[in-house]
Design a protein around this motif. Structure first.
Motif, PDB file in Angstrom:
ATOM      1  N   TRP A 196      73.934 162.591  88.779  1.00  0.00           N
ATOM      2  CA  TRP A 196      73.706 162.710  87.337  1.00  0.00           C
ATOM      3  C   TRP A 196      72.566 161.781  86.911  1.00  0.00           C
ATOM      4  N   THR A 197      72.621 160.543  87.344  1.00  0.00           N
ATOM      5  CA  THR A 197      71.631 159.543  86.942  1.00  0.00           C
ATOM      6  C   THR A 197      70.240 159.918  87.450  1.00  0.00           C
ATOM      7  N   THR A 198      70.153 160.351  88.692  1.00  0.00           N
ATOM      8  CA  THR A 198      68.862 160.772  89.250  1.00  0.00           C
ATOM      9  C   THR A 198      68.314 161.984  88.515  1.00  0.00           C
ATOM     10  N   GLU A 199      69.178 162.965  88.285  1.00  0.00           N
ATOM     11  CA  GLU A 199      68.742 164.183  87.590  1.00  0.00           C
ATOM     12  C   GLU A 199      68.336 163.878  86.152  1.00  0.00           C
ATOM     13  N   ALA A 200      69.022 162.954  85.497  1.00  0.00           N
ATOM     14  CA  ALA A 200      68.675 162.596  84.116  1.00  0.00           C
ATOM     15  C   ALA A 200      67.279 161.989  84.041  1.00  0.00           C
ATOM     16  N   THR A 201      66.921 161.180  85.025  1.00  0.00           N
ATOM     17  CA  THR A 201      65.568 160.603  85.059  1.00  0.00           C
ATOM     18  C   THR A 201      64.530 161.712  85.200  1.00  0.00           C
ATOM     19  N   THR A 202      64.790 162.654  86.093  1.00  0.00           N
ATOM     20  CA  THR A 202      63.876 163.776  86.283  1.00  0.00           C
ATOM     21  C   THR A 202      63.804 164.627  85.021  1.00  0.00           C
ATOM     22  N   THR A 203      64.946 164.870  84.399  1.00  0.00           N
ATOM     23  CA  THR A 203      64.973 165.652  83.163  1.00  0.00           C
ATOM     24  C   THR A 203      64.141 164.968  82.089  1.00  0.00           C
ATOM     25  N   ARG A 204      64.285 163.656  81.960  1.00  0.00           N
ATOM     26  CA  ARG A 204      63.505 162.918  80.976  1.00  0.00           C
ATOM     27  C   ARG A 204      62.008 163.101  81.229  1.00  0.00           C
ATOM     28  N   GLU A 252      61.352 163.030  68.679  1.00  0.00           N
ATOM     29  CA  GLU A 252      62.722 162.665  68.275  1.00  0.00           C
ATOM     30  C   GLU A 252      63.715 163.074  69.359  1.00  0.00           C
ATOM     31  N   VAL A 253      63.557 164.275  69.907  1.00  0.00           N
ATOM     32  CA  VAL A 253      64.448 164.738  70.979  1.00  0.00           C
ATOM     33  C   VAL A 253      64.352 163.781  72.164  1.00  0.00           C
ATOM     34  N   LEU A 254      63.136 163.434  72.543  1.00  0.00           N
ATOM     35  CA  LEU A 254      62.930 162.546  73.680  1.00  0.00           C
ATOM     36  C   LEU A 254      63.536 161.166  73.418  1.00  0.00           C
ATOM     37  N   ASN A 255      63.359 160.635  72.220  1.00  0.00           N
ATOM     38  CA  ASN A 255      63.937 159.333  71.888  1.00  0.00           C
ATOM     39  C   ASN A 255      65.462 159.365  71.971  1.00  0.00           C
ATOM     40  N   VAL A 256      66.058 160.414  71.432  1.00  0.00           N
ATOM     41  CA  VAL A 256      67.520 160.549  71.494  1.00  0.00           C
ATOM     42  C   VAL A 256      67.950 160.689  72.949  1.00  0.00           C
ATOM     43  N   ALA A 302      71.086 156.826  79.059  1.00  0.00           N
ATOM     44  CA  ALA A 302      71.610 155.558  79.585  1.00  0.00           C
ATOM     45  C   ALA A 302      73.090 155.401  79.235  1.00  0.00           C
ATOM     46  N   GLU A 303      73.464 155.787  78.032  1.00  0.00           N
ATOM     47  CA  GLU A 303      74.868 155.682  77.606  1.00  0.00           C
ATOM     48  C   GLU A 303      75.767 156.604  78.422  1.00  0.00           C
ATOM     49  N   VAL A 304      75.304 157.826  78.649  1.00  0.00           N
ATOM     50  CA  VAL A 304      76.126 158.804  79.371  1.00  0.00           C
ATOM     51  C   VAL A 304      76.334 158.374  80.815  1.00  0.00           C
ATOM     52  N   ALA A 305      75.306 157.851  81.449  1.00  0.00           N
ATOM     53  CA  ALA A 305      75.466 157.386  82.838  1.00  0.00           C
ATOM     54  C   ALA A 305      76.555 156.321  82.920  1.00  0.00           C
ATOM     55  N   GLN A 306      76.574 155.415  81.970  1.00  0.00           N
ATOM     56  CA  GLN A 306      77.618 154.379  81.958  1.00  0.00           C
ATOM     57  C   GLN A 306      78.987 154.992  81.688  1.00  0.00           C
TER      58      GLN A 306
END
Length: 153
Positions: free
Chosen positions: A11-19, A76-80, A86-90
């Motif tokens: 999840w964390t790796t994919e979230a970085t790529t998604t960002r 705004e989407v990117l900022n959110v 970071a919150e979801v990974a935790q």
């Protein structure tokens, strides 16, 4: 490593790529490959809302789909997304094993929780792939996703 830890790592790796993919969506672009398709901006918001929905579902035991309105700008989407990611990974790390191994209510039907989490992760990756195919027609570049791209060797 147990399955929840493995999932959280993915999840964390994919979230970085998604960002990284979301950051390439040009501001103000209304490109869509077909009139029935959504814009990249709209798909980006869906990704964020799905990520929020699935962690909340595992935490509460019930899926609720009530996405907030689409922000006006891609920034705004990117900022959110950056804050949310970071919150979801935790939250995945903190999720009790009983919730991970339990069930959740998915629109009136009982489903095993962990397979639903994996399913949503794969759906998010799918939507990210949609966006990656929009980037060049929108005049942007494609970041590395699972290795070099034509724009980032």
């Amino acid at each position: 490593m147990d399955e929840k830890a493995l999932f959280t790592q993915f999840w964390t790796t994919e979230a970085t790529t998604t960002r990284n993919v979301l950051a390439r969506i040009p501001e103000g672009s209304d490109y869509r490959p077909d009139p029935r398709s959504r814009t990249a901006h709209e798909i980006a918001w869906q990704i964020l809302c799905e990520e929020k929905m699935i962690i909340e579902a595992l935490e509460s035991g019930k899926v609720t789909w009530a996405p907030p309105p689409l922000p006006t700008t891609m920034q705004e989407v990117l900022n959110v997304y950056e804050t949310h990611s970071a919150e979801v990974a935790q939250r995945w790390r903190d999720l009790p094993a009983a919730r991970w191994n339990g069930t959740l209510e998915f629109f009136g039907s009982e489903r095993p929780a962990s397979p639903m989490a994996w399913s949503f992760l794969f759906d998010i990756v799918h939507h990210r792939g949609q966006i990656s195919t929009y980037l060049r027609p929108m005049g942007s570049t494609v970041p590395q996703i699972y290795g070099p791209s034509g724009d980032e060797p």
